[in-house]
Design a protein around this motif. Sequence first.
Motif, PDB file in Angstrom:
ATOM      1  N   LEU A  42       9.779   2.421 -42.442  1.00  0.00           N
ATOM      2  CA  LEU A  42       9.958   3.841 -42.134  1.00  0.00           C
ATOM      3  C   LEU A  42      10.935   4.507 -43.089  1.00  0.00           C
ATOM      4  O   LEU A  42      11.884   3.878 -43.557  1.00  0.00           O
ATOM      5  CB  LEU A  42      10.473   4.005 -40.704  1.00  0.00           C
ATOM      6  N   THR A  43      10.718   5.784 -43.336  1.00  0.00           N
ATOM      7  CA  THR A  43      11.665   6.556 -44.135  1.00  0.00           C
ATOM      8  C   THR A  43      12.951   6.727 -43.307  1.00  0.00           C
ATOM      9  O   THR A  43      12.921   6.602 -42.080  1.00  0.00           O
ATOM     10  CB  THR A  43      11.102   7.952 -44.467  1.00  0.00           C
ATOM     11  N   PRO A  44      14.068   7.039 -43.943  1.00  0.00           N
ATOM     12  CA  PRO A  44      15.301   7.262 -43.175  1.00  0.00           C
ATOM     13  C   PRO A  44      15.140   8.331 -42.091  1.00  0.00           C
ATOM     14  O   PRO A  44      15.637   8.169 -40.980  1.00  0.00           O
ATOM     15  CB  PRO A  44      16.312   7.695 -44.242  1.00  0.00           C
ATOM     16  N   LEU A  50      12.923   7.930 -34.609  1.00  0.00           N
ATOM     17  CA  LEU A  50      12.509   6.848 -33.715  1.00  0.00           C
ATOM     18  C   LEU A  50      13.706   6.320 -32.927  1.00  0.00           C
ATOM     19  O   LEU A  50      13.602   6.075 -31.728  1.00  0.00           O
ATOM     20  CB  LEU A  50      11.841   5.726 -34.510  1.00  0.00           C
ATOM     21  N   ARG A  51      14.835   6.195 -33.585  1.00  0.00           N
ATOM     22  CA  ARG A  51      16.051   5.735 -32.901  1.00  0.00           C
ATOM     23  C   ARG A  51      16.431   6.711 -31.788  1.00  0.00           C
ATOM     24  O   ARG A  51      16.750   6.310 -30.668  1.00  0.00           O
ATOM     25  CB  ARG A  51      17.190   5.600 -33.923  1.00  0.00           C
ATOM     26  N   GLN A  52      16.362   8.007 -32.086  1.00  0.00           N
ATOM     27  CA  GLN A  52      16.661   9.024 -31.066  1.00  0.00           C
ATOM     28  C   GLN A  52      15.678   8.941 -29.904  1.00  0.00           C
ATOM     29  O   GLN A  52      16.070   9.013 -28.734  1.00  0.00           O
ATOM     30  CB  GLN A  52      16.588  10.424 -31.679  1.00  0.00           C
ATOM     31  N   GLU A  53      14.404   8.790 -30.234  1.00  0.00           N
ATOM     32  CA  GLU A  53      13.384   8.723 -29.186  1.00  0.00           C
ATOM     33  C   GLU A  53      13.584   7.485 -28.313  1.00  0.00           C
ATOM     34  O   GLU A  53      13.485   7.552 -27.093  1.00  0.00           O
ATOM     35  CB  GLU A  53      11.991   8.720 -29.798  1.00  0.00           C
ATOM     36  N   MET A  54      13.884   6.345 -28.939  1.00  0.00           N
ATOM     37  CA  MET A  54      14.090   5.110 -28.172  1.00  0.00           C
ATOM     38  C   MET A  54      15.311   5.232 -27.251  1.00  0.00           C
ATOM     39  O   MET A  54      15.275   4.769 -26.105  1.00  0.00           O
ATOM     40  CB  MET A  54      14.254   3.902 -29.097  1.00  0.00           C
ATOM     41  N   LEU A 101       4.533   8.226 -41.725  1.00  0.00           N
ATOM     42  CA  LEU A 101       4.466   7.476 -40.467  1.00  0.00           C
ATOM     43  C   LEU A 101       3.167   6.683 -40.392  1.00  0.00           C
ATOM     44  O   LEU A 101       3.173   5.482 -40.105  1.00  0.00           O
ATOM     45  CB  LEU A 101       4.591   8.410 -39.268  1.00  0.00           C
ATOM     46  N   LYS A 102       2.069   7.347 -40.666  1.00  0.00           N
ATOM     47  CA  LYS A 102       0.767   6.686 -40.570  1.00  0.00           C
ATOM     48  C   LYS A 102       0.611   5.565 -41.593  1.00  0.00           C
ATOM     49  O   LYS A 102      -0.096   4.593 -41.334  1.00  0.00           O
ATOM     50  CB  LYS A 102      -0.360   7.704 -40.688  1.00  0.00           C
TER      51      LYS A 102
END
Length: 163
Positions: A42-44, A50-54, A101-102
Motif C-alpha cells: 500500500l502507498t503511505p 486503512l490504519r484509521q479504518e481498522m 488500492l486495486k
Amino acid sequence: MRDRPVFQSMAAALALGAVVVLAPPVQIAVRAEPAAPVGPKLTPKLKDLLRQEMAQISGSMREIGTAIATGDHETVADHAARVAAGFILKRSLTAQDKKDLKSAVPPAFLQLDATFHKTAEKLIEAARNRDSAREGEHFSTMMENCVGCHATYAADKFPGLRK
C-alpha cells in the motif's frame, strides 16, 4: 466507587460471552496458507487510511459486542452504521488512490471487505428491528470476516492467527 476501566473490561467480557451464547457456531474461514501481506504493497496514504479504518472498526466492534449483550439496540445500530460507512473504497479517494488500492490487493481482499461492510448493514437492520438473535448472528459473521482477513492478508501483523 466503581473503577470504570475494570467495569468496562468486565462488561466487554460479559458481552463477548453473551454473543458467543446468542450466536450460532461459526467456522472461521482461514486459508490454509496466508496470502502475501497487503500492508507493504500500500502507498503511505492508503496505509494511513486503512490504519484509521481498522482503529474505528476495532472500537465499534467492542461497543457492538457490549451493546448486544445488554440489549442496547440503538448503540448496535449506531456503531454498525459507523462500520458500514467506513468502507475504504467509499472514502474520497482520488482516481490514482483507487488504482493503487486495486493493484496492491487481490480481488478476494476487496470482496471480503465489501462483504464485511454489507454484513454491518444487515446488523443495522437487525438492531432497528430489535432482533437480538439476528444481531448476534451478524456480529459473529463480521468477527469471522475479521479473523479470516487478518489470518489471510495480515498474518505478519497477527502471528497468533497462523496455523
